[in-house]
Scaffold this motif. Sequence first.
Motif, PDB file in Angstrom:
ATOM      1  N   SER B  71       0.827  -1.196   0.000  1.00  0.00           N
ATOM      2  CA  SER B  71       0.000   0.000   0.000  1.00  0.00           C
ATOM      3  C   SER B  71       0.869   1.257   0.000  1.00  0.00           C
ATOM      4  CB  SER B  71      -0.899  -0.033   1.234  1.00  0.00           C
ATOM      5  OG  SER B  71      -1.455   1.218   1.472  1.00  0.00           O
ATOM      6  N   LEU B  72       1.882   1.240   0.872  1.00  0.00           N
ATOM      7  CA  LEU B  72       2.760   2.409   0.954  1.00  0.00           C
ATOM      8  C   LEU B  72       3.545   2.601  -0.341  1.00  0.00           C
ATOM      9  CD1 LEU B  72       3.756   4.558   3.173  1.00  0.00           C
ATOM     10  CD2 LEU B  72       5.845   3.233   3.064  1.00  0.00           C
ATOM     11  N   VAL B  73       4.033   1.493  -0.877  1.00  0.00           N
ATOM     12  CA  VAL B  73       4.801   1.573  -2.134  1.00  0.00           C
ATOM     13  C   VAL B  73       3.938   2.213  -3.228  1.00  0.00           C
ATOM     14  CG1 VAL B  73       5.821   0.163  -3.969  1.00  0.00           C
ATOM     15  CG2 VAL B  73       6.397  -0.308  -1.592  1.00  0.00           C
ATOM     16  N   CYS B  74       2.677   1.766  -3.315  1.00  0.00           N
ATOM     17  CA  CYS B  74       1.775   2.316  -4.334  1.00  0.00           C
ATOM     18  C   CYS B  74       1.528   3.802  -4.098  1.00  0.00           C
ATOM     19  CB  CYS B  74       0.431   1.574  -4.327  1.00  0.00           C
ATOM     20  SG  CYS B  74       0.565  -0.116  -4.877  1.00  0.00           S
ATOM     21  N   LEU B  75       1.274   4.151  -2.845  1.00  0.00           N
ATOM     22  CA  LEU B  75       1.005   5.560  -2.505  1.00  0.00           C
ATOM     23  C   LEU B  75       2.194   6.457  -2.841  1.00  0.00           C
ATOM     24  CD1 LEU B  75      -0.704   5.825   1.008  1.00  0.00           C
ATOM     25  CD2 LEU B  75      -1.430   6.920  -1.077  1.00  0.00           C
ATOM     26  N   VAL B  76       3.374   6.012  -2.410  1.00  0.00           N
ATOM     27  CA  VAL B  76       4.575   6.836  -2.612  1.00  0.00           C
ATOM     28  C   VAL B  76       4.901   6.936  -4.102  1.00  0.00           C
ATOM     29  CG1 VAL B  76       7.041   7.078  -2.069  1.00  0.00           C
ATOM     30  CG2 VAL B  76       5.477   6.263  -0.322  1.00  0.00           C
ATOM     31  N   THR B  77       4.761   5.822  -4.815  1.00  0.00           N
ATOM     32  CA  THR B  77       5.057   5.853  -6.253  1.00  0.00           C
ATOM     33  C   THR B  77       4.121   6.828  -6.960  1.00  0.00           C
ATOM     34  OG1 THR B  77       5.586   3.512  -6.093  1.00  0.00           O
ATOM     35  CG2 THR B  77       5.374   4.399  -8.304  1.00  0.00           C
ATOM     36  N   LYS B  78       2.856   6.729  -6.604  1.00  0.00           N
ATOM     37  CA  LYS B  78       1.864   7.584  -7.255  1.00  0.00           C
ATOM     38  C   LYS B  78       2.153   9.061  -6.971  1.00  0.00           C
ATOM     39  CE  LYS B  78      -3.043   8.298  -7.541  1.00  0.00           C
ATOM     40  NZ  LYS B  78      -4.314   8.061  -6.917  1.00  0.00           N
ATOM     41  N   ARG B  79       2.440   9.356  -5.699  1.00  0.00           N
ATOM     42  CA  ARG B  79       2.708  10.754  -5.336  1.00  0.00           C
ATOM     43  C   ARG B  79       3.974  11.253  -6.024  1.00  0.00           C
ATOM     44  NH1 ARG B  79       1.087  15.078  -5.480  1.00  0.00           N
ATOM     45  NH2 ARG B  79      -0.788  14.297  -4.451  1.00  0.00           N
ATOM     46  N   THR B  80       5.004  10.415  -6.051  1.00  0.00           N
ATOM     47  CA  THR B  80       6.272  10.822  -6.678  1.00  0.00           C
ATOM     48  C   THR B  80       6.060  11.070  -8.169  1.00  0.00           C
ATOM     49  OG1 THR B  80       7.389   9.414  -5.077  1.00  0.00           O
ATOM     50  CG2 THR B  80       8.712  10.189  -6.912  1.00  0.00           C
ATOM     51  N   ALA B  81       5.316  10.179  -8.802  1.00  0.00           N
ATOM     52  CA  ALA B  81       5.053  10.344 -10.242  1.00  0.00           C
ATOM     53  C   ALA B  81       4.232  11.614 -10.491  1.00  0.00           C
ATOM     54  CB  ALA B  81       4.318   9.116 -10.779  1.00  0.00           C
ATOM     55  N   LEU B  82       3.247  11.857  -9.638  1.00  0.00           N
ATOM     56  CA  LEU B  82       2.425  13.070  -9.799  1.00  0.00           C
ATOM     57  C   LEU B  82       3.276  14.325  -9.610  1.00  0.00           C
ATOM     58  CD1 LEU B  82      -0.839  12.030  -7.895  1.00  0.00           C
ATOM     59  CD2 LEU B  82      -0.644  12.475 -10.335  1.00  0.00           C
ATOM     60  N   ASN B  83       4.142  14.300  -8.606  1.00  0.00           N
ATOM     61  CA  ASN B  83       5.031  15.462  -8.379  1.00  0.00           C
ATOM     62  C   ASN B  83       5.964  15.671  -9.569  1.00  0.00           C
ATOM     63  OD1 ASN B  83       3.899  15.921  -5.917  1.00  0.00           O
ATOM     64  ND2 ASN B  83       5.645  15.250  -4.704  1.00  0.00           N
ATOM     65  N   ASN B  84       6.513  14.550 -10.075  1.00  0.00           N
ATOM     66  CA  ASN B  84       7.420  14.659 -11.226  1.00  0.00           C
ATOM     67  C   ASN B  84       6.675  15.153 -12.460  1.00  0.00           C
ATOM     68  OD1 ASN B  84       9.243  13.622  -9.466  1.00  0.00           O
ATOM     69  ND2 ASN B  84       9.842  11.862 -10.699  1.00  0.00           N
ATOM     70  N   ARG B  85       5.404  14.720 -12.591  1.00  0.00           N
ATOM     71  CA  ARG B  85       4.603  15.173 -13.742  1.00  0.00           C
ATOM     72  C   ARG B  85       4.354  16.684 -13.643  1.00  0.00           C
ATOM     73  NH1 ARG B  85      -1.383  12.906 -15.114  1.00  0.00           N
ATOM     74  NH2 ARG B  85      -1.922  14.278 -13.407  1.00  0.00           N
ATOM     75  N   LYS B  86       4.098  17.122 -12.419  1.00  0.00           N
ATOM     76  CA  LYS B  86       3.896  18.554 -12.205  1.00  0.00           C
ATOM     77  C   LYS B  86       5.155  19.319 -12.614  1.00  0.00           C
ATOM     78  CE  LYS B  86       2.110  19.495  -8.101  1.00  0.00           C
ATOM     79  NZ  LYS B  86       2.120  19.938  -6.710  1.00  0.00           N
ATOM     80  N   TYR B  87       6.310  18.749 -12.257  1.00  0.00           N
ATOM     81  CA  TYR B  87       7.589  19.381 -12.603  1.00  0.00           C
ATOM     82  C   TYR B  87       7.773  19.403 -14.122  1.00  0.00           C
ATOM     83  CZ  TYR B  87      12.611  19.920 -13.141  1.00  0.00           C
ATOM     84  OH  TYR B  87      13.843  20.339 -13.539  1.00  0.00           O
ATOM     85  N   GLU B  88       7.384  18.287 -14.764  1.00  0.00           N
ATOM     86  CA  GLU B  88       7.507  18.217 -16.222  1.00  0.00           C
ATOM     87  C   GLU B  88       6.598  19.237 -16.895  1.00  0.00           C
ATOM     88  OE1 GLU B  88       9.444  16.560 -18.577  1.00  0.00           O
ATOM     89  OE2 GLU B  88      10.610  16.374 -16.750  1.00  0.00           O
ATOM     90  N   TRP B  89       5.429  19.446 -16.343  1.00  0.00           N
ATOM     91  CA  TRP B  89       4.511  20.455 -16.885  1.00  0.00           C
ATOM     92  C   TRP B  89       5.159  21.835 -16.882  1.00  0.00           C
ATOM     93  CZ3 TRP B  89      -0.867  19.299 -14.237  1.00  0.00           C
ATOM     94  CH2 TRP B  89      -1.461  18.221 -14.905  1.00  0.00           C
ATOM     95  N   ARG B  90       5.844  22.116 -15.803  1.00  0.00           N
ATOM     96  CA  ARG B  90       6.487  23.428 -15.688  1.00  0.00           C
ATOM     97  C   ARG B  90       7.645  23.528 -16.665  1.00  0.00           C
ATOM     98  NH1 ARG B  90       7.080  23.093  -9.452  1.00  0.00           N
ATOM     99  NH2 ARG B  90       4.950  23.382  -8.770  1.00  0.00           N
ATOM    100  N   ARG B  91       8.303  22.381 -16.880  1.00  0.00           N
ATOM    101  CA  ARG B  91       9.535  22.383 -17.664  1.00  0.00           C
ATOM    102  C   ARG B  91       9.273  22.420 -19.170  1.00  0.00           C
ATOM    103  NH1 ARG B  91      14.340  18.950 -18.302  1.00  0.00           N
ATOM    104  NH2 ARG B  91      12.968  17.191 -18.616  1.00  0.00           N
ATOM    105  N   ARG B  92       8.246  21.727 -19.614  1.00  0.00           N
ATOM    106  CA  ARG B  92       8.006  21.691 -21.057  1.00  0.00           C
ATOM    107  C   ARG B  92       6.513  21.592 -21.348  1.00  0.00           C
ATOM    108  NH1 ARG B  92       6.947  16.263 -22.645  1.00  0.00           N
ATOM    109  NH2 ARG B  92       7.609  14.789 -21.066  1.00  0.00           N
ATOM    110  N   THR B  93       6.160  21.815 -22.607  1.00  0.00           N
ATOM    111  CA  THR B  93       4.753  21.737 -22.991  1.00  0.00           C
ATOM    112  C   THR B  93       4.381  20.274 -23.202  1.00  0.00           C
ATOM    113  OG1 THR B  93       5.154  23.777 -24.140  1.00  0.00           O
ATOM    114  CG2 THR B  93       3.089  22.671 -24.635  1.00  0.00           C
ATOM    115  N   VAL B  94       3.288  19.857 -22.598  1.00  0.00           N
ATOM    116  CA  VAL B  94       2.850  18.465 -22.729  1.00  0.00           C
ATOM    117  C   VAL B  94       1.479  18.477 -23.397  1.00  0.00           C
ATOM    118  CG1 VAL B  94       2.248  16.380 -21.448  1.00  0.00           C
ATOM    119  CG2 VAL B  94       4.101  17.828 -20.649  1.00  0.00           C
ATOM    120  N   ASN B  95       1.292  17.544 -24.315  1.00  0.00           N
ATOM    121  CA  ASN B  95       0.006  17.443 -24.978  1.00  0.00           C
ATOM    122  C   ASN B  95      -1.049  17.032 -23.947  1.00  0.00           C
ATOM    123  OD1 ASN B  95      -2.157  17.024 -26.576  1.00  0.00           O
ATOM    124  ND2 ASN B  95      -1.133  15.608 -28.002  1.00  0.00           N
TER     125      ASN B  95
END
Lengths: 225, 179
Positions: B71-95
């Motif tokens: 459960s924790l692994v899933c939660l942390v992975t999801k949050r980390t991916a969401l945070n990284n996606r947010k960072y990617e949004w700021r960094r470049r244009t995403v379709n």
Amino acid sequence: MLTQNEILLLKQAFDEKDRIYFSSLPSRDELLDISFSPKFERRMQRLLLRAQKVYYPMINTLAKRVACFILSVVALLSITTMSVEALREPFFQFVVKTYETFADLFFPTNDETAPFIPCSPGYIPPGYKQISHDQGITYVRITYRNSEGKEITYSQMHNTGGTTSTIDIQEAYFEKLMLTNDTEAIYMEKKGTRLIYFKNENNIFKIMGQLPKEELVAMANSLIK
Amino acid sequence: MLAFYLSILDTAEEKSLITHIYTEYKPLMMHIARSILKDEHLAEDAVHDTMLKIIEWARSHHETDPQRIKSLVCLVTKRTALNNRKYEWRRRTVNIDDLTDQPAMWDNYEHSTYSDLLSILALLPYNYQEILQLSVQHELSTKEIAKVLGLSHSNASKRLQRAKQAFGEKWRAQNADTE
């Protein structure tokens, strides 16, 4: 805030939610086709190896690793300097030399409000003539020279708030002298140059030159009121 | 001397737990990260970042329940991916078409024993569900939660307080209605 009972219920609900969520995830067999790049595998191997070290918390971020590296270099250099005689000796010699070469003369002040009254020596050794006179608000500096080109430098400084003069005493002879009116003076000789330092009223006097000690003392006594 | 041997023992347990988590959940972490980030390399980065957080967690917790760990692994992975996606949004244009909603977590809860609680939780924003789960189910401190979520300590504390308040209000309102 939540009660203990609510927290317990919530915990069980989350466990239930997880069971539901896990059932929606692909099974282990379905995930078998997921592959990873060799670069990623190497990176993870490095991370797992680092994580197995007891000191991992000290190196888990880049900033900590850089700090550790700098500390290691400093420690290594210190150890090398202290353990190799060829490096240790010059290091200690430098420290000893620095502290043995110089001395500080401190002149306390009697009256900080006393005005500065410039004066010049009443006695000048025969053959010497004044060649320069420099005067400021708190100092006088006069240079005398004879026909042989030997110079005498006379300085008077106003002593306000205590004055410290640093002098080079390496390989120098020095002694304490008594001038007229029980005025204490420091006399020093080094490589043919003689120097006398003394304090009178609120002034510090320094006379320096390549002349006999007696002449230097006579010049100093001519300044004492 | 005893403390020294105990520290070795702890480290050995941590070592095996960390290695176990990585080998066991590596494909799952990748699956979750990839479903959010839609990019192999970004997903690998997210898995790496997740493992950094899991290592920190494993050093202070001695969880043995496999379901809780998963459960924790899933939660942390999801949050980390969401945070990284947010960072990617700021960094470049995403379709925008490339981005999907967060993975569904609330299917079929109607038949659950805890359907009332789960339906209330489902009404809360995902940020609140996540922080409640980390605090209540995984018993993480506010400091640990802040690290996992990539927030400051004060922000994590405030968010947790609001999440508890929001859940408490909804839960008590529902209980009052049924009475």
